[in-house]
Design a protein around this motif. Structure first.
Motif, PDB file in Angstrom:
ATOM      1  N   ALA A 128       3.309  44.715  28.973  1.00  0.00           N
ATOM      2  CA  ALA A 128       1.918  44.330  28.726  1.00  0.00           C
ATOM      3  C   ALA A 128       1.180  44.159  30.049  1.00  0.00           C
ATOM      4  CB  ALA A 128       1.870  43.041  27.916  1.00  0.00           C
ATOM      5  N   SER A 129       1.845  43.556  31.051  1.00  0.00           N
ATOM      6  CA  SER A 129       1.130  43.345  32.319  1.00  0.00           C
ATOM      7  C   SER A 129       0.925  44.672  33.037  1.00  0.00           C
ATOM      8  CB  SER A 129       1.878  42.336  33.197  1.00  0.00           C
ATOM      9  OG  SER A 129       3.152  42.836  33.494  1.00  0.00           O
ATOM     10  N   GLN A 130       1.900  45.597  32.910  1.00  0.00           N
ATOM     11  CA  GLN A 130       1.713  46.939  33.487  1.00  0.00           C
ATOM     12  C   GLN A 130       0.501  47.625  32.873  1.00  0.00           C
ATOM     13  OE1 GLN A 130       5.103  49.452  33.064  1.00  0.00           O
ATOM     14  NE2 GLN A 130       6.359  48.242  34.463  1.00  0.00           N
ATOM     15  N   ILE A 131       0.413  47.511  31.546  1.00  0.00           N
ATOM     16  CA  ILE A 131      -0.672  48.192  30.841  1.00  0.00           C
ATOM     17  C   ILE A 131      -2.012  47.566  31.216  1.00  0.00           C
ATOM     18  CG2 ILE A 131      -1.640  48.527  28.542  1.00  0.00           C
ATOM     19  CD1 ILE A 131       1.301  48.886  27.602  1.00  0.00           C
ATOM     20  N   ARG A 132      -2.034  46.237  31.347  1.00  0.00           N
ATOM     21  CA  ARG A 132      -3.272  45.559  31.741  1.00  0.00           C
ATOM     22  C   ARG A 132      -3.739  46.052  33.113  1.00  0.00           C
ATOM     23  NH1 ARG A 132      -1.503  41.083  28.967  1.00  0.00           N
ATOM     24  NH2 ARG A 132      -2.656  40.959  27.014  1.00  0.00           N
ATOM     25  N   GLN A 133      -2.747  46.314  33.976  1.00  0.00           N
ATOM     26  CA  GLN A 133      -3.093  46.786  35.310  1.00  0.00           C
ATOM     27  C   GLN A 133      -3.815  48.145  35.219  1.00  0.00           C
ATOM     28  OE1 GLN A 133       0.338  46.146  37.641  1.00  0.00           O
ATOM     29  NE2 GLN A 133      -0.973  44.951  39.001  1.00  0.00           N
ATOM     30  N   LEU A 134      -3.256  49.032  34.370  1.00  0.00           N
ATOM     31  CA  LEU A 134      -3.895  50.333  34.156  1.00  0.00           C
ATOM     32  C   LEU A 134      -5.311  50.136  33.632  1.00  0.00           C
ATOM     33  CD1 LEU A 134      -1.158  52.545  32.472  1.00  0.00           C
ATOM     34  CD2 LEU A 134      -2.273  52.967  34.646  1.00  0.00           C
ATOM     35  N   LEU A 135      -5.434  49.185  32.705  1.00  0.00           N
ATOM     36  CA  LEU A 135      -6.719  48.947  32.051  1.00  0.00           C
ATOM     37  C   LEU A 135      -7.735  48.452  33.076  1.00  0.00           C
ATOM     38  CD1 LEU A 135      -7.627  49.210  29.148  1.00  0.00           C
ATOM     39  CD2 LEU A 135      -7.120  46.809  28.805  1.00  0.00           C
ATOM     40  N   ARG A 136      -7.278  47.542  33.959  1.00  0.00           N
ATOM     41  CA  ARG A 136      -8.171  47.019  34.999  1.00  0.00           C
ATOM     42  C   ARG A 136      -8.576  48.134  35.962  1.00  0.00           C
ATOM     43  NH1 ARG A 136      -4.695  42.979  36.709  1.00  0.00           N
ATOM     44  NH2 ARG A 136      -4.400  41.929  34.727  1.00  0.00           N
ATOM     45  N   GLY A 137      -7.660  49.071  36.158  1.00  0.00           N
ATOM     46  CA  GLY A 137      -7.963  50.199  37.037  1.00  0.00           C
ATOM     47  C   GLY A 137      -8.895  51.210  36.391  1.00  0.00           C
ATOM     48  N   GLY A 138      -9.269  50.994  35.121  1.00  0.00           N
ATOM     49  CA  GLY A 138     -10.212  51.873  34.447  1.00  0.00           C
ATOM     50  C   GLY A 138      -9.560  53.015  33.697  1.00  0.00           C
ATOM     51  N   ASP A 139      -8.243  53.089  33.726  1.00  0.00           N
ATOM     52  CA  ASP A 139      -7.556  54.185  33.026  1.00  0.00           C
ATOM     53  C   ASP A 139      -7.199  53.722  31.618  1.00  0.00           C
ATOM     54  OD1 ASP A 139      -6.143  56.345  32.221  1.00  0.00           O
ATOM     55  OD2 ASP A 139      -4.458  56.061  33.585  1.00  0.00           O
ATOM     56  N   SER A 140      -8.205  53.649  30.743  1.00  0.00           N
ATOM     57  CA  SER A 140      -7.926  53.110  29.410  1.00  0.00           C
ATOM     58  C   SER A 140      -7.115  54.098  28.572  1.00  0.00           C
ATOM     59  CB  SER A 140      -9.231  52.746  28.698  1.00  0.00           C
ATOM     60  OG  SER A 140     -10.166  53.785  28.829  1.00  0.00           O
ATOM     61  N   GLU A 141      -7.292  55.407  28.830  1.00  0.00           N
ATOM     62  CA  GLU A 141      -6.515  56.384  28.060  1.00  0.00           C
ATOM     63  C   GLU A 141      -5.029  56.286  28.412  1.00  0.00           C
ATOM     64  OE1 GLU A 141      -8.102  60.282  27.955  1.00  0.00           O
ATOM     65  OE2 GLU A 141      -6.299  61.154  27.108  1.00  0.00           O
ATOM     66  N   GLY A 142      -4.753  56.152  29.728  1.00  0.00           N
ATOM     67  CA  GLY A 142      -3.362  55.996  30.158  1.00  0.00           C
ATOM     68  C   GLY A 142      -2.762  54.724  29.593  1.00  0.00           C
ATOM     69  N   ALA A 143      -3.568  53.658  29.552  1.00  0.00           N
ATOM     70  CA  ALA A 143      -3.087  52.392  29.015  1.00  0.00           C
ATOM     71  C   ALA A 143      -2.751  52.528  27.538  1.00  0.00           C
ATOM     72  CB  ALA A 143      -4.148  51.318  29.213  1.00  0.00           C
ATOM     73  N   LEU A 144      -3.649  53.201  26.791  1.00  0.00           N
ATOM     74  CA  LEU A 144      -3.426  53.367  25.359  1.00  0.00           C
ATOM     75  C   LEU A 144      -2.171  54.200  25.116  1.00  0.00           C
ATOM     76  CD1 LEU A 144      -4.512  52.863  22.523  1.00  0.00           C
ATOM     77  CD2 LEU A 144      -5.860  54.930  22.707  1.00  0.00           C
ATOM     78  N   GLN A 145      -2.046  55.292  25.870  1.00  0.00           N
ATOM     79  CA  GLN A 145      -0.886  56.154  25.680  1.00  0.00           C
ATOM     80  C   GLN A 145       0.406  55.409  26.020  1.00  0.00           C
ATOM     81  OE1 GLN A 145      -1.988  59.812  27.494  1.00  0.00           O
ATOM     82  NE2 GLN A 145      -1.091  61.010  25.831  1.00  0.00           N
ATOM     83  N   GLY A 146       0.357  54.639  27.108  1.00  0.00           N
ATOM     84  CA  GLY A 146       1.533  53.870  27.503  1.00  0.00           C
ATOM     85  C   GLY A 146       1.917  52.867  26.442  1.00  0.00           C
ATOM     86  N   ALA A 147       0.910  52.233  25.836  1.00  0.00           N
ATOM     87  CA  ALA A 147       1.199  51.218  24.826  1.00  0.00           C
ATOM     88  C   ALA A 147       1.746  51.863  23.557  1.00  0.00           C
ATOM     89  CB  ALA A 147      -0.063  50.430  24.510  1.00  0.00           C
ATOM     90  N   LEU A 148       1.248  53.070  23.222  1.00  0.00           N
ATOM     91  CA  LEU A 148       1.655  53.691  21.967  1.00  0.00           C
ATOM     92  C   LEU A 148       2.990  54.402  22.085  1.00  0.00           C
ATOM     93  CD1 LEU A 148      -1.717  55.145  20.695  1.00  0.00           C
ATOM     94  CD2 LEU A 148      -0.651  52.977  20.150  1.00  0.00           C
ATOM     95  N   GLU A 149       3.353  54.789  23.312  1.00  0.00           N
ATOM     96  CA  GLU A 149       4.623  55.500  23.466  1.00  0.00           C
ATOM     97  C   GLU A 149       5.813  54.556  23.507  1.00  0.00           C
ATOM     98  OE1 GLU A 149       3.966  58.071  26.798  1.00  0.00           O
ATOM     99  OE2 GLU A 149       2.771  59.430  25.559  1.00  0.00           O
TER     100      GLU A 149
END
Lengths: 363, 186
Positions: B43-64
């Motif tokens: 979750a913290s890794q994904i939040r980092q992506l999200l803060r970096g503006g990569d919401s698509e990468g965050a979503l894909q990471g969370a769903l995979e």
């Protein structure tokens, strides 16, 4: 492509249907009876009724060569019906099950048939000459739930079964004295009764609606309630399969499958349409529906008189009647079967569904 | 003995072949257990992506990486992560993003997972809104309080509904069927 040949028989669900070898007689499971229809001209006329079951009939199958009809029902019984001068004569089959029978299919050899049941076992039935009745032998292990569907391998020994425990399995149903020793295949070499030759589960473990062997018997397809279709290519006995190809579709689940050739499967189900799937070991994909769009008589824009329009508005609160589906079948398709074959490929298939229609499709 | 009601006897318990005596875990695909700490780390890794503006990468990471094997707490943490991502994506970006994920390898599966989270998110926001008005009843349903609560519940629901609409357009009713069928729950 010829338009589909539609026969609306009655307003009841058709649980299963079967045509005789000459395609002139049609047996449909309707509530507690099996209705026999005879083709006259372009139509089917009700000829006979097989009464005997006292609960819903779930399966009917006509043996192509002997003409014997086997039926099974939720009353836990199966009958084999033979023609006699006094009409159809039923023989009770000793299934020995304590739950409903769900499906029945003759083996290609026509000397035995398999019945799926809710009792977590598959009675494989054959005729005992000495006692002059049909007896059964049970395939039990490792079935954990209701058997919803059975399908035969062309060698009449291997039997595929799909179950609500999410597994599609391949069993040996070899019965001494009835079957000839089968040729060894990728599924197995020595095949005593109840050998499990394959057990397959897809990712979601949704329950299985339909199983089917390819025409050669060297591949098995099954459709599950997660709207997926899985094709298994076995490699060698006791070995993991060479390839397992699974596709999950955007559609509602398929209820029935027919292989039209080694690289094409027809599937139909809750979407009320028949779909073509094409592929090989490398992969399978959906290749469209058999429905032709814009069939005559099905266009939704019709010239309406103003009077009619206001009458519709008054009666129904809307102008267009949108209670009809655009597909030929107006409800779930339960069963599809091969209707005509040539050179090993299926040319025509028949379908039946909850809407009481029998449709013959030209591929 | 004469007064014994035979119909109330649980015959399945006496039958060794009965499904009541089966080990049901063998019926489902094997799922490796996931610890809550691992879910938190993801979750913290994904939040980092999200803060970096990569919401698509965050979503894909969370769903995979859905934590099928986690306990209820771990699953709730991942649900909160997914909902946070969904709320951070603008409505106009939804459809293009979903089509890109769908056409990527393993994409259809990822969208099935997304559908599971949408339904789970809906069940939670509605549970919180009913608990606000009605006293909790012993219905047997789990009444989980959502984050935010109050007006936030209604807003979360509208986000989920618009995601649901867009997702059905792309993944079809098949993905809804798979939420109901799949034995691997989120």
């Amino acid at each position: 492509m010829a338009p589909p040949d539609v026969h609306h028989l009655f307003h009841h669900p058709i649980a299963d249907h079967s045509f005789s070898a000459d395609r002139q007689t049609l047996a449909v499971a309707r509530e507690n009876n099996v209705d026999l229809y005879q083709r006259q001209g372009g139509k089917f006329q009700l000829k006979d009724e097989l009464t005997g079951h006292d609960k819903t009939v779930t399966g009917v199958d006509i043996a192509p060569n002997t003409g014997k009809i086997v039926t099974c029902s939720q009353d836990r019984n199966a009958y084999v019906w033979e023609p006699s001068p006094q009409g159809w004569k039923p023989t009770l089959v000793l299934l020995r099950i304590n739950r409903a029978a769900t499906c029945v299919r003759w083996a290609p050899s026509e000397t035995k048939f398999a019945v799926g049941s809710g009792a977590r076992l598959i009675p494989v039935c054959y005729f005992e000459e000495e006692d002059n009745w049909w007896v059964s032998k049970h395939i039990k292990k490792p079935i954990r739930s209701t058997i919803t569907t059975v399908a035969w391998h062309p060698n009449s020994v291997l039997l595929a079964a799909g179950s609500t425990d999410g597994h599609a399995r391949v069993f040996s149903s070899f019965i001494k004295g009835v079957d000839a020793r089968p040729e060894p295949s990728a599924w197995g070499e020595r095949l005593p009764f109840n050998t499990v030759c394959g057990e397959f589960l897809n990712n979601t473990a949704g329950w299985i609606h339909s199983v089917a062997f390819s025409p050669s018997g060297n591949a098995l397809a099954f459709a599950a309630h997660d709207s997926s279709l899985t094709v298994v290519y076995p490699s060698a006995p006791e070995q993991p399969p060479r390839a397992v190809v699974s596709i999950s579709t955007q559609l509602l689940p398929f209820m029935s499958l027919v292989w039209s050739s080694e690289d094409e499967i027809l599937a139909a189900g809750y979407n009320c349409e028949i779909y073509r799937l094409q592929g090989s070991e490398q992969g399978w994909q959906l290749a469209g529906s058999l429905e032709s769009k814009g069939r005559p008589g099905m266009q939704d824009q019709r010239e309406e008189s103003a009077l009619n329009m206001f009458r519709q508005m008054d009666l129904k609160g809307k102008v267009t009647d949108d209670t009809k589906l655009k597909s030929v079948h107006q409800n779930t398709i339960n069963t599809i079967r091969s209707f005509e074959e040539s050179a090993g490929n299926v040319r025509k298939i028949s379908s039946s569904g909850v809407d009481g229609r029998i449709v013959v499709w030209t591929l | 003995m004469a007064s014994l009601n035979w119909r109330t006897i649980n015959i399945d318990a006496l039958d060794p072949d009965s499904p009541a005596n089966f080990d049901l875990s063998s019926l489902t695909p094997a799922i490796a257990p996931v610890s809550t700490a691992d879910v938190q780390a993801l979750a913290s890794q994904i939040r980092q992506l999200l803060r970096g503006g990569d919401s698509e990468g965050a979503l894909q990471g969370a769903l995979e990486n859905p934590p099928y094997g986690a306990d209820d707490k771990g699953k709730d943490i991942h649900l909160a992560t997914v909902i946070e991502i969904l709320q951070s994506i603008r409505q106009s970006d939804m459809s293009p993003m979903l089509s890109r994920i769908y056409s990527s390898p393993g994409g259809p599966e990822a969208l099935d997972v997304l559908m599971k989270y949408i339904y789970k998110g809906m069940s939670q926001t509605s549970a919180s809104s009913t608990t606000r008005n009605i006293a909790p009843q012993a219905t047997g349903f789990s009444q989980i309080h959502s984050r935010g609560g109050g007006e936030g519940g209604g807003q979360a629901m509208s986000v989920l509904l618009s995601w649901h609409e867009k997702l059905v357009e792309i993944a079809g009713p098949g993905s809804i069927i798979r939420v109901m069928t799949d034995r691997r729950t989120v």
